[in-house]
Design an enzyme around this catalytic site. Structure first.
Site, PDB file in Angstrom:
ATOM      1  N   VAL A  65      35.632  17.925  10.471  1.00  0.00           N
ATOM      2  CA  VAL A  65      35.643  19.350  10.851  1.00  0.00           C
ATOM      3  C   VAL A  65      34.223  19.756  10.689  1.00  0.00           C
ATOM      4  O   VAL A  65      33.803  20.720  11.526  1.00  0.00           O
ATOM      5  CB  VAL A  65      36.508  20.276   9.820  1.00  0.00           C
ATOM      6  N   LYS A 120      42.082  24.462   1.438  1.00  0.00           N
ATOM      7  CA  LYS A 120      43.161  25.280   1.120  1.00  0.00           C
ATOM      8  C   LYS A 120      43.457  25.126  -0.445  1.00  0.00           C
ATOM      9  O   LYS A 120      43.780  26.189  -1.199  1.00  0.00           O
ATOM     10  CB  LYS A 120      44.448  24.628   1.781  1.00  0.00           C
ATOM     11  N   GLU A 161      39.954  31.341   7.274  1.00  0.00           N
ATOM     12  CA  GLU A 161      40.775  31.258   8.289  1.00  0.00           C
ATOM     13  C   GLU A 161      41.194  29.844   8.426  1.00  0.00           C
ATOM     14  O   GLU A 161      42.568  29.622   8.518  1.00  0.00           O
ATOM     15  CB  GLU A 161      40.285  31.702   9.500  1.00  0.00           C
ATOM     16  N   GLY A 202      46.866   8.789  13.790  1.00  0.00           N
ATOM     17  CA  GLY A 202      45.943   9.755  12.971  1.00  0.00           C
ATOM     18  C   GLY A 202      46.536  11.040  12.648  1.00  0.00           C
ATOM     19  O   GLY A 202      45.837  11.853  12.201  1.00  0.00           O
ATOM     20  N   GLU A 252      47.557  10.728   7.015  1.00  0.00           N
ATOM     21  CA  GLU A 252      46.558  10.275   6.341  1.00  0.00           C
ATOM     22  C   GLU A 252      47.059   8.570   5.683  1.00  0.00           C
ATOM     23  O   GLU A 252      48.144   8.630   5.541  1.00  0.00           O
ATOM     24  CB  GLU A 252      46.031  10.821   5.194  1.00  0.00           C
ATOM     25  N   ASP A 295      50.783  20.100   0.273  1.00  0.00           N
ATOM     26  CA  ASP A 295      49.715  20.718   1.158  1.00  0.00           C
ATOM     27  C   ASP A 295      50.224  21.983   1.584  1.00  0.00           C
ATOM     28  O   ASP A 295      49.864  23.133   1.645  1.00  0.00           O
ATOM     29  CB  ASP A 295      49.595  19.630   2.421  1.00  0.00           C
ATOM     30  N   LYS A 297      49.245  26.153   1.083  1.00  0.00           N
ATOM     31  CA  LYS A 297      48.917  27.190   2.392  1.00  0.00           C
ATOM     32  C   LYS A 297      49.845  28.335   2.070  1.00  0.00           C
ATOM     33  O   LYS A 297      49.658  29.546   2.124  1.00  0.00           O
ATOM     34  CB  LYS A 297      49.334  26.601   3.465  1.00  0.00           C
ATOM     35  N   GLY A 355      42.739  18.987  13.206  1.00  0.00           N
ATOM     36  CA  GLY A 355      41.908  18.635  14.130  1.00  0.00           C
ATOM     37  C   GLY A 355      40.401  19.155  13.849  1.00  0.00           C
ATOM     38  O   GLY A 355      40.480  20.379  13.796  1.00  0.00           O
TER      39      GLY A 355
HETATM   40  N1  NAP Z   1      40.801  17.617   9.189  1.00  0.00           N
HETATM   41  C1  NAP Z   1      41.364  18.491   9.545  1.00  0.00           C
HETATM   42  O1  NAP Z   1      42.227  18.517  10.625  1.00  0.00           O
HETATM   43  C2  NAP Z   1      41.412  19.823   8.823  1.00  0.00           C
HETATM   44  C3  NAP Z   1      42.263  20.958   9.080  1.00  0.00           C
HETATM   45  C4  NAP Z   1      42.298  22.123   8.495  1.00  0.00           C
HETATM   46  C5  NAP Z   1      41.553  22.037   7.294  1.00  0.00           C
HETATM   47  N2  NAP Z   1      40.574  21.219   6.922  1.00  0.00           N
HETATM   48  C6  NAP Z   1      39.824  21.127   5.589  1.00  0.00           C
HETATM   49  O2  NAP Z   1      38.597  21.208   5.989  1.00  0.00           O
HETATM   50  C7  NAP Z   1      38.020  20.330   5.123  1.00  0.00           C
HETATM   51  C8  NAP Z   1      37.086  19.133   5.314  1.00  0.00           C
HETATM   52  O3  NAP Z   1      38.139  18.294   5.869  1.00  0.00           O
HETATM   53  P1  NAP Z   1      37.385  17.111   6.749  1.00  0.00           P
HETATM   54  O4  NAP Z   1      38.985  16.417   7.465  1.00  0.00           O
HETATM   55  O5  NAP Z   1      36.509  17.250   7.794  1.00  0.00           O
HETATM   56  O6  NAP Z   1      37.009  15.999   5.576  1.00  0.00           O
HETATM   57  P2  NAP Z   1      36.347  14.722   5.892  1.00  0.00           P
HETATM   58  O7  NAP Z   1      36.137  14.169   7.098  1.00  0.00           O
HETATM   59  O8  NAP Z   1      36.614  13.772   4.624  1.00  0.00           O
HETATM   60  O9  NAP Z   1      34.726  15.243   5.549  1.00  0.00           O
HETATM   61  C9  NAP Z   1      34.277  15.463   4.202  1.00  0.00           C
HETATM   62  C10 NAP Z   1      32.750  15.837   4.200  1.00  0.00           C
HETATM   63  O10 NAP Z   1      32.256  16.367   2.973  1.00  0.00           O
HETATM   64  C11 NAP Z   1      31.370  15.440   2.481  1.00  0.00           C
HETATM   65  N3  NAP Z   1      31.503  15.308   0.903  1.00  0.00           N
HETATM   66  C12 NAP Z   1      32.927  15.277   0.339  1.00  0.00           C
HETATM   67  N4  NAP Z   1      32.550  15.142  -0.953  1.00  0.00           N
HETATM   68  C13 NAP Z   1      31.175  15.345  -1.189  1.00  0.00           C
HETATM   69  C14 NAP Z   1      30.482  15.202  -2.265  1.00  0.00           C
HETATM   70  N5  NAP Z   1      31.023  15.130  -3.461  1.00  0.00           N
HETATM   71  N6  NAP Z   1      29.066  15.768  -2.037  1.00  0.00           N
HETATM   72  C15 NAP Z   1      28.601  15.763  -1.006  1.00  0.00           C
HETATM   73  N7  NAP Z   1      29.303  15.770   0.312  1.00  0.00           N
HETATM   74  C16 NAP Z   1      30.571  15.407  -0.008  1.00  0.00           C
HETATM   75  C17 NAP Z   1      31.664  13.979   3.113  1.00  0.00           C
HETATM   76  O11 NAP Z   1      30.363  13.343   2.776  1.00  0.00           O
HETATM   77  P3  NAP Z   1      30.254  11.766   3.642  1.00  0.00           P
HETATM   78  O12 NAP Z   1      30.160  11.926   5.028  1.00  0.00           O
HETATM   79  O13 NAP Z   1      28.817  11.323   3.093  1.00  0.00           O
HETATM   80  O14 NAP Z   1      31.374  11.126   3.458  1.00  0.00           O
HETATM   81  C18 NAP Z   1      31.908  14.305   4.461  1.00  0.00           C
HETATM   82  O15 NAP Z   1      30.907  14.559   5.153  1.00  0.00           O
HETATM   83  C19 NAP Z   1      38.967  20.148   3.775  1.00  0.00           C
HETATM   84  O16 NAP Z   1      38.938  21.133   2.769  1.00  0.00           O
HETATM   85  C20 NAP Z   1      40.281  19.992   4.617  1.00  0.00           C
HETATM   86  O17 NAP Z   1      41.398  20.378   3.918  1.00  0.00           O
HETATM   87  C21 NAP Z   1      40.680  20.003   7.595  1.00  0.00           C
END
Ligand code: NAP
Length: 407
Positions: free
Chosen positions: A15, A90, A114, A172, A175, A186, A190, A287
């Site tokens: 994201v 969330k 949001e 994808g 997980e 999850d 929400k 996404g």
């Molecule tokens: N993916 C979706 O479709 C989606 C949808 C709705 C909500 N969300 C929410 O959006 C948020 C992000 O999701 P994502 O899928 O983008 O996660 P992600 O791909 O795992 O990315 C997490 C990012 O945070 C960084 N990070 C994690 N822990 C850290 C720490 N302790 N110190 C510094 N940096 C840290 C990671 O660093 P590195 O790059 O170094 O690993 C990475 O850049 C989550 O809360 C998720 O629930 C995601």
């Protein structure tokens, strides 16, 4: 020339990376909507960036790291420094929302979330702002795209849960460790967020009961289809006078229910109340770019100075005595008197049957029935009694059925 808004980005994963591209691409639109041109002022990742430096150099913080710590610590530090926060997290909002909203109120800044529920679908904005003064009775949602994809695929292909989960992982949509999604946790987080917002009451995650989809068999989906039902993992938050209930469970919906046609990884939420009848929002629930769009919309609202109030009212009680209709799947010996014995147990518990499908399978038979609404406690007691009858060939299976009901 307009003032620059310096945006500190915590997390640049799925994201975060999409958000970083989007904010650059849509900077003109953000400026037109809010009067300020956004710029990323710093990025924190594991081994990249320093939080204190990013905080000092930013006007607002966007938290897209996920997890509870250090996300909670950083969000609190930002709010205490008088900097507004946007998050998509969330679990953080569901478990620590009260603490964060208190800190935001105490420091006169906003925390917006949001993207934490239903990805790109603007359900937080709709419930928290558009419907802020409407008395809501029920919020029902398909708020987990992974499970909706799996159930849709099981219905379309007749394949068992394990095979479809593996396919969802390949594509994808699930997980590598799908426990949070398929177990219902999850969706529970929400629904806790939606219930808090919709009913203006603190909601503890511990008060949200949830079940997942791991025990669902393709048989149940096929039989129920004959009865005009489709299976969803549904979150339901309801107000019952001075009490609320917030639950997540697999359940069958009749074709007329507004959530029945929602297929694949989509999310949808139906909001009901006496003055609005019913409003349903649906769209992509996850996404990178989809979620980033919701995050950017929150950034625009903050820059434009729109400030929803997050003051919860008094704490409502948790209702534990609830009524439901059930789908009941029984594998029994195929001989006279079986149906009568089952009907007798249900009748004694005050449960009436709405429809029955019966199939012979050699010396055994399947009985699939849908009951009318009755207290869940009475139904579960009857189910135990039925399971102990000597002609039962396998454990009885029961799944809730939700009819479309307007309040
Ligand atoms: N993916 C979706 O479709 C989606 C949808 C709705 C909500 N969300 C929410 O959006 C948020 C992000 O999701 P994502 O899928 O983008 O996660 P992600 O791909 O795992 O990315 C997490 C990012 O945070 C960084 N990070 C994690 N822990 C850290 C720490 N302790 N110190 C510094 N940096 C840290 C990671 O660093 P590195 O790059 O170094 O690993 C990475 O850049 C989550 O809360 C998720 O629930 C995601």
């Amino acid at each position: 020339m307009s003032e620059v808004a310096r945006v500190g980005l915590l997390g640049r994963g799925t994201v975060g990376a999409a958000f970083a591209s989007l904010i650059e691409e849509r900077a003109g639109a953000v400026e037109a909507a809010s009067g300020r041109r956004p710029e990323i002022s710093g990025v924190l990742r594991r081994g990249e960036g320093d939080f204190e430096e990013i905080l000092a150099g930013s006007d607002l913080i966007v938290e897209l790291m996920g997890g509870l710590e250090p996300a909670r610590e950083h969000v609190l530090a930002a709010l205490r420094a008088g900097k507004p926060v946007v998050t998509a997290n969330k679990q953080l909002i569901a478990q620590h929302g009260d603490e964060l909203f208190d800190a935001a109120r105490g420091n006169g800044v906003q925390v917006r979330y949001e993207a934490a529920v239903a990805g790109a679908v603007p359900v937080i904005r709709t419930v928290g702002e558009g419907l802020a003064t409407v008395q809501l009775e029920r919020i029902s949602g398909i708020v987990n795209g992974t499970t909706n994809f799996i159930l849709s695929e099981m219905a379309a292909s007749g394949a068992p849960y394990e095979d479809v989960l593996a396919r969802a992982q390949e594509l994808g949509y699930a997980e590598a460790d799908p426990t949070e999604d398929v177990g219902g946790a999850d969706a529970a987080a929400k629904m806790a967020i939606l219930a808090r917002l919709g009913f203006h009451t603190p909601v503890d995650l511990a008060d949200v009961s949830y079940e997942g989809i791991t025990g669902i068999s393709p048989d149940d989906i096929a039989y129920a289809r004959e009865l005009g039902l489709s299976l969803k993992l549904l979150g339901v938050a309801e107000r019952h006078g001075e009490e609320i209930s917030v639950r997540v469970f697999p359940c069958f919906l009749y074709a007329g229910h507004p959530l029945a046609p929602v297929e694949g990884p989509f999310n949808a939420v139906t909001i009901e109340g006496p003055s609005i009848t019913e409003i349903t929002l649906s769209g992509p629930g996850a996404g990178g770019i989809e979620t980033a769009s919701a995050v950017l919309a929150d950034v625009v609202s903050i820059l434009a100075g729109e400030a929803p109030v997050h003051t919860p009212g008094r704490r409502l009680g948790i209702a534990r005595e609830l009524d439901s209709s059930f789908y009941l799947h029984l594998e029994v010996a195929d001989r006279p008197g079986v149906l009568a014995s089952i009907a007798e147990v249900l009748g004694r518990a005050g449960i009436s049957v709405k429809s029955v499908v019966q199939r012979g399978t050699g010396s055994d038979a399947r009985l699939v029935m849908v009951t009318h609404r009755a207290p869940e406690r009475d139904f579960l007691r009857a189910l135990e009694e039925i399971s102990a009858l000597e002609f039962m060939r396998a454990p009885a299976r029961a799944i809730r059925v939700v009819e479309k009901e307007f309040v």
